[in-house]
Design a protein around this motif. Structure first.
Motif, PDB file in Angstrom:
ATOM      1  N   ALA A  61       4.642   3.838 -96.635  1.00  0.00           N
ATOM      2  CA  ALA A  61       5.039   4.784 -95.602  1.00  0.00           C
ATOM      3  C   ALA A  61       6.077   4.183 -94.656  1.00  0.00           C
ATOM      4  CB  ALA A  61       3.817   5.228 -94.806  1.00  0.00           C
ATOM      5  N   VAL A  62       7.056   5.009 -94.285  1.00  0.00           N
ATOM      6  CA  VAL A  62       8.075   4.607 -93.312  1.00  0.00           C
ATOM      7  C   VAL A  62       7.575   4.987 -91.918  1.00  0.00           C
ATOM      8  CG1 VAL A  62      10.461   4.893 -92.556  1.00  0.00           C
ATOM      9  CG2 VAL A  62       9.907   4.955 -95.005  1.00  0.00           C
ATOM     10  N   GLU A  63       7.508   4.029 -91.028  1.00  0.00           N
ATOM     11  CA  GLU A  63       6.976   4.262 -89.683  1.00  0.00           C
ATOM     12  C   GLU A  63       7.977   5.035 -88.811  1.00  0.00           C
ATOM     13  OE1 GLU A  63       3.906   3.234 -88.493  1.00  0.00           O
ATOM     14  OE2 GLU A  63       3.391   2.521 -90.503  1.00  0.00           O
ATOM     15  N   ASN A  64       7.433   5.903 -87.946  1.00  0.00           N
ATOM     16  CA  ASN A  64       8.207   6.575 -86.899  1.00  0.00           C
ATOM     17  C   ASN A  64       9.463   7.278 -87.421  1.00  0.00           C
ATOM     18  OD1 ASN A  64       6.439   5.642 -84.787  1.00  0.00           O
ATOM     19  ND2 ASN A  64       7.411   3.622 -84.992  1.00  0.00           N
ATOM     20  N   VAL A  65       9.286   8.037 -88.482  1.00  0.00           N
ATOM     21  CA  VAL A  65      10.409   8.776 -89.030  1.00  0.00           C
ATOM     22  C   VAL A  65      10.301  10.244 -88.607  1.00  0.00           C
ATOM     23  CG1 VAL A  65       9.223   9.326 -91.198  1.00  0.00           C
ATOM     24  CG2 VAL A  65      11.714   9.261 -91.142  1.00  0.00           C
ATOM     25  N   GLU A  66      11.436  10.858 -88.350  1.00  0.00           N
ATOM     26  CA  GLU A  66      11.455  12.271 -87.958  1.00  0.00           C
ATOM     27  C   GLU A  66      12.049  13.102 -89.082  1.00  0.00           C
ATOM     28  OE1 GLU A  66      12.239  13.970 -83.786  1.00  0.00           O
ATOM     29  OE2 GLU A  66      14.151  14.295 -84.812  1.00  0.00           O
ATOM     30  N   ILE A  67      11.403  14.207 -89.376  1.00  0.00           N
ATOM     31  CA  ILE A  67      11.909  15.102 -90.416  1.00  0.00           C
ATOM     32  C   ILE A  67      12.291  16.447 -89.812  1.00  0.00           C
ATOM     33  CG2 ILE A  67      10.479  14.028 -92.209  1.00  0.00           C
ATOM     34  CD1 ILE A  67       8.753  16.667 -92.036  1.00  0.00           C
ATOM     35  N   GLU A  68      13.236  17.101 -90.435  1.00  0.00           N
ATOM     36  CA  GLU A  68      13.552  18.497 -90.152  1.00  0.00           C
ATOM     37  C   GLU A  68      12.920  19.344 -91.242  1.00  0.00           C
ATOM     38  OE1 GLU A  68      17.722  19.152 -89.807  1.00  0.00           O
ATOM     39  OE2 GLU A  68      18.065  17.277 -88.701  1.00  0.00           O
ATOM     40  N   TYR A  69      12.411  20.508 -90.879  1.00  0.00           N
ATOM     41  CA  TYR A  69      11.772  21.352 -91.884  1.00  0.00           C
ATOM     42  C   TYR A  69      12.122  22.808 -91.654  1.00  0.00           C
ATOM     43  CZ  TYR A  69       8.317  22.566 -88.301  1.00  0.00           C
ATOM     44  OH  TYR A  69       7.704  23.017 -87.153  1.00  0.00           O
ATOM     45  N   GLN A  70      11.989  23.599 -92.693  1.00  0.00           N
ATOM     46  CA  GLN A  70      12.109  25.054 -92.605  1.00  0.00           C
ATOM     47  C   GLN A  70      11.272  25.654 -93.730  1.00  0.00           C
ATOM     48  OE1 GLN A  70      16.451  25.440 -93.081  1.00  0.00           O
ATOM     49  NE2 GLN A  70      16.093  26.271 -95.124  1.00  0.00           N
ATOM     50  N   TYR A  71      10.681  26.811 -93.449  1.00  0.00           N
ATOM     51  CA  TYR A  71       9.880  27.462 -94.479  1.00  0.00           C
ATOM     52  C   TYR A  71       9.910  28.971 -94.336  1.00  0.00           C
ATOM     53  CZ  TYR A  71       6.128  27.479 -90.899  1.00  0.00           C
ATOM     54  OH  TYR A  71       5.384  27.648 -89.752  1.00  0.00           O
ATOM     55  N   GLY A  72       9.556  29.641 -95.443  1.00  0.00           N
ATOM     56  CA  GLY A  72       9.524  31.095 -95.496  1.00  0.00           C
ATOM     57  C   GLY A  72       9.471  31.547 -96.939  1.00  0.00           C
ATOM     58  N   PRO A  73       9.665  32.856 -97.209  1.00  0.00           N
ATOM     59  CA  PRO A  73       9.663  33.350 -98.590  1.00  0.00           C
ATOM     60  C   PRO A  73      10.782  32.681 -99.393  1.00  0.00           C
ATOM     61  CG  PRO A  73       9.507  35.160 -97.017  1.00  0.00           C
ATOM     62  CD  PRO A  73       9.832  33.940 -96.224  1.00  0.00           C
ATOM     63  N   GLU A  74      10.509  32.399-100.666  1.00  0.00           N
ATOM     64  CA  GLU A  74      11.498  31.655-101.452  1.00  0.00           C
ATOM     65  C   GLU A  74      12.832  32.376-101.538  1.00  0.00           C
ATOM     66  OE1 GLU A  74      11.264  31.122-105.608  1.00  0.00           O
ATOM     67  OE2 GLU A  74      10.310  33.042-106.009  1.00  0.00           O
ATOM     68  N   GLN A  75      13.893  31.578-101.405  1.00  0.00           N
ATOM     69  CA  GLN A  75      15.278  32.012-101.568  1.00  0.00           C
ATOM     70  C   GLN A  75      15.774  32.933-100.452  1.00  0.00           C
ATOM     71  OE1 GLN A  75      15.738  29.565-103.836  1.00  0.00           O
ATOM     72  NE2 GLN A  75      17.215  30.859-104.868  1.00  0.00           N
ATOM     73  N   LEU A  76      14.947  33.211 -99.451  1.00  0.00           N
ATOM     74  CA  LEU A  76      15.363  34.075 -98.349  1.00  0.00           C
ATOM     75  C   LEU A  76      15.540  33.251 -97.080  1.00  0.00           C
ATOM     76  CD1 LEU A  76      13.052  37.182 -98.936  1.00  0.00           C
ATOM     77  CD2 LEU A  76      15.314  36.700 -99.911  1.00  0.00           C
ATOM     78  N   ALA A  77      16.030  33.886 -96.032  1.00  0.00           N
ATOM     79  CA  ALA A  77      16.221  33.185 -94.767  1.00  0.00           C
ATOM     80  C   ALA A  77      14.876  32.642 -94.269  1.00  0.00           C
ATOM     81  CB  ALA A  77      16.822  34.130 -93.733  1.00  0.00           C
ATOM     82  N   PRO A  78      14.850  31.402 -93.759  1.00  0.00           N
ATOM     83  CA  PRO A  78      13.572  30.815 -93.319  1.00  0.00           C
ATOM     84  C   PRO A  78      12.975  31.554 -92.131  1.00  0.00           C
ATOM     85  CG  PRO A  78      15.417  29.445 -92.639  1.00  0.00           C
ATOM     86  CD  PRO A  78      15.988  30.483 -93.553  1.00  0.00           C
ATOM     87  N   GLU A  79      11.649  31.602 -92.098  1.00  0.00           N
ATOM     88  CA  GLU A  79      10.944  32.209 -90.971  1.00  0.00           C
ATOM     89  C   GLU A  79      10.856  31.251 -89.792  1.00  0.00           C
ATOM     90  OE1 GLU A  79       7.882  35.060 -93.518  1.00  0.00           O
ATOM     91  OE2 GLU A  79       7.139  33.256 -92.539  1.00  0.00           O
ATOM     92  N   LYS A  80      10.800  29.954 -90.091  1.00  0.00           N
ATOM     93  CA  LYS A  80      10.641  28.972 -89.022  1.00  0.00           C
ATOM     94  C   LYS A  80      11.365  27.684 -89.375  1.00  0.00           C
ATOM     95  CE  LYS A  80       7.227  26.602 -86.126  1.00  0.00           C
ATOM     96  NZ  LYS A  80       5.789  26.393 -85.817  1.00  0.00           N
ATOM     97  N   LYS A  81      11.995  27.088 -88.350  1.00  0.00           N
ATOM     98  CA  LYS A  81      12.625  25.780 -88.471  1.00  0.00           C
ATOM     99  C   LYS A  81      12.081  24.883 -87.373  1.00  0.00           C
ATOM    100  CE  LYS A  81      17.078  27.473 -90.250  1.00  0.00           C
ATOM    101  NZ  LYS A  81      18.561  27.443 -90.051  1.00  0.00           N
ATOM    102  N   GLY A  82      12.084  23.579 -87.622  1.00  0.00           N
ATOM    103  CA  GLY A  82      11.603  22.673 -86.592  1.00  0.00           C
ATOM    104  C   GLY A  82      11.760  21.226 -86.995  1.00  0.00           C
ATOM    105  N   THR A  83      11.273  20.335 -86.141  1.00  0.00           N
ATOM    106  CA  THR A  83      11.250  18.905 -86.439  1.00  0.00           C
ATOM    107  C   THR A  83       9.832  18.391 -86.253  1.00  0.00           C
ATOM    108  OG1 THR A  83      11.797  18.312 -84.152  1.00  0.00           O
ATOM    109  CG2 THR A  83      13.639  18.599 -85.685  1.00  0.00           C
ATOM    110  N   LEU A  84       9.519  17.312 -86.940  1.00  0.00           N
ATOM    111  CA  LEU A  84       8.190  16.727 -86.862  1.00  0.00           C
ATOM    112  C   LEU A  84       8.321  15.215 -86.978  1.00  0.00           C
ATOM    113  CD1 LEU A  84       5.059  17.145 -86.885  1.00  0.00           C
ATOM    114  CD2 LEU A  84       5.217  17.177 -89.401  1.00  0.00           C
ATOM    115  N   LYS A  85       7.746  14.493 -86.020  1.00  0.00           N
ATOM    116  CA  LYS A  85       7.768  13.035 -86.063  1.00  0.00           C
ATOM    117  C   LYS A  85       6.533  12.534 -86.796  1.00  0.00           C
ATOM    118  CE  LYS A  85       8.596   8.879 -83.349  1.00  0.00           C
ATOM    119  NZ  LYS A  85       8.913   8.318 -82.013  1.00  0.00           N
ATOM    120  N   LEU A  86       6.763  11.703 -87.796  1.00  0.00           N
ATOM    121  CA  LEU A  86       5.676  11.135 -88.587  1.00  0.00           C
ATOM    122  C   LEU A  86       5.471   9.693 -88.143  1.00  0.00           C
ATOM    123  CD1 LEU A  86       6.764  12.456 -92.107  1.00  0.00           C
ATOM    124  CD2 LEU A  86       5.453  13.634 -90.337  1.00  0.00           C
TER     125      LEU A  86
END
Length: 431
Positions: A61-86
């Protein structure tokens, strides 16, 4: 002369050595591992899906890494975007649920030491309950029976040329030209036959998408078949490169040519070409008179299902991630199949084009299939999204089985391919 010879050898050695030193790594330095809370990646309707995210370097595991994410129905505009620090390189994201059958997609990325790393994953919600959006024309059967009847009047005019330079000690290879659709309109393929003077099942292998020169595929002969792999654009594999590149330019987005006219749409000659391929294979004296098989992937998977739906001589098929399935999905706020012709709701969206598409959508041919079939798809496929491919699979009422390898994108594992060949061999009685 000796000095020149030594210089040539030195240049060759240095070139080979440089290439060896700069071989592309077969794995990524940083891995983003996405793990679903259900091992088969399938969820019930209204059940929430959670995805575990692990960012790994050398498997740790890589310590203190931040990711960007987005999710929603496949192939369509995402419902939500955000960042998460791991903090410890591991975290979780709840990507929500669905109340109708379909797929949701999570995309993540991170930047480490100036390099961007990405991954994505799709999960299914009651995927085997997905129903197509495309309509079945009332005259679908009449349309294709008329087209086949007209095509049957066009002489096949087969030109078969033995290619010793492409043959092997056990396989004879022939370049074949067949007349199809109109007088003077041709398709090309490579026929591969075993050198044993015995009767064999015949196998038609239609091509994937694109405009490219075909090569003979002799491996099916090793599996016990006489095989015929083709192109669809009337382009001989022996066309000179200059002419070939000009043809490629002319056929950019060939799938859209005459989309407004169902009687002259580009794929009409293609679909009838599949019937012509069966005409040719069943005319061979080495045909065992019993077993006709079709197999292919992507556009080839689509043409596999089309051939089974349109030609009663076909006995068994193996179709992988078929294209051209439920093309109208985007007009109903869900993913449609390749070539994503209606992904832009304001492009191609005319009554004439929508009507034409109904006569050529693989879903409507799937409903006509009466023979056993082997199917396979992956959930991470963005070219032929699983919402579209499963809408076609779910429309098949004949005996069927499917191998889902959810991690697959627009490719298949060797194990799955081997499984399909074994299935076809068993059906055809090949030991």
């Amino acid at each position: 002369m000796k000095i020149i010879h030594k210089l040539v050898l030195l240049i060759f050695f240095l070139s080979a050595n440089t290439k060896a030193q700069n071989t592309t790594a077969p794995i990524k330095l940083i891995d983003i591992l996405l793990t679903t809370s259900h091992p088969d990646w399938n969820y019930k309707l209204n059940e929430e899906a959670t995805v575990k995210i692990s960012v790994l370097r050398y498997g740790s595991a890589v310590e203190n890494v931040e990711i960007e994410y987005q999710y929603g129905p496949e192939q369509l505009a995402p419902e939500k975007k955000g960042t998460l620090k791991l903090t410890h390189g591991i975290g979780e994201i709840n990507i929500g649920t669905m109340n109708t059958p379909g797929f949701r997609q999570l995309k993540v990325q991170t930047k480490i030491d100036g390099y961007v790393y990405k991954n994505e994953i799709k999960v299914g919600f009651a995927p085997f309950e997905i129903q197509p959006t495309v309509k079945m024309p009332n005259d679908f059967d009449r349309f294709w029976e008329k087209a086949k009847a007209e095509n049957s009047k066009i002489p096949m005019d087969a030109v078969i040329t033995h290619k010793p330079e492409l043959s092997t000690p056990t396989v004879d290879v022939y370049l074949v030209r067949l007349q199809n659709y109109k007088l003077g309109h041709y398709l090309y393929g490579y026929l591969s036959k075993p050198k044993d003077d015995k009767k064999h099942p015949v196998l038609f292998n239609p091509p994937g998408a694109g405009v490219k020169k075909i090569n003979p595929i002799t491996s099916y002969v090793d599996d016990g078949f006489i095989s015929f792999n083709t192109e669809i654009h009337g382009v001989s594999p022996e066309t000179n490169e200059t002419d070939f590149q000009e043809i490629r330019k002319q056929l950019t987005d060939y799938w859209a040519i005459h989309l407004e006219d169902k009687d002259n749409y580009y794929y009409k000659s293609v679909y009838l070409g599949c019937v012509r391929a069966i005409d040719f294979l069943t005319s061979l004296p080495e045909f065992d008179q019993k077993n006709v098989v079709v197999t292919g992937g992507s556009q080839g998977g689509a043409l596999t299902m089309v051939t089974a739906g349109i030609d009663k001589r076909v006995n068994y098929i193996a179709a992988f991630y078929p294209a051209l399935c439920d093309n109208s999905g985007y007009l109903h706020d869900r993913a449609g199949g390749w070539p994503h012709m209606f992904s832009d709701k304001h492009k191609n969206n005319s009554p004439e084009k929508l009507q034409t598409m109904e006569y050529y959508d693989v879903v409507n041919f799937a409903k006509k299939i009466k023979i056993p079939g082997f199917y396979s798809a992956g959930y991470n496929d963005n070219t032929c999204p699983p919402t579209s491919t499963l809408s076609a699979f779910n429309s098949v009422k004949a005996p069927k089985e499917i191998v889902i390898t959810p991690i697959s994108a627009h490719w298949r594992f060797g194990e799955t391919n081997a499984q399909s060949i074994k299935w076809l061999q068993q059906k055809c009685g090949i030991e």
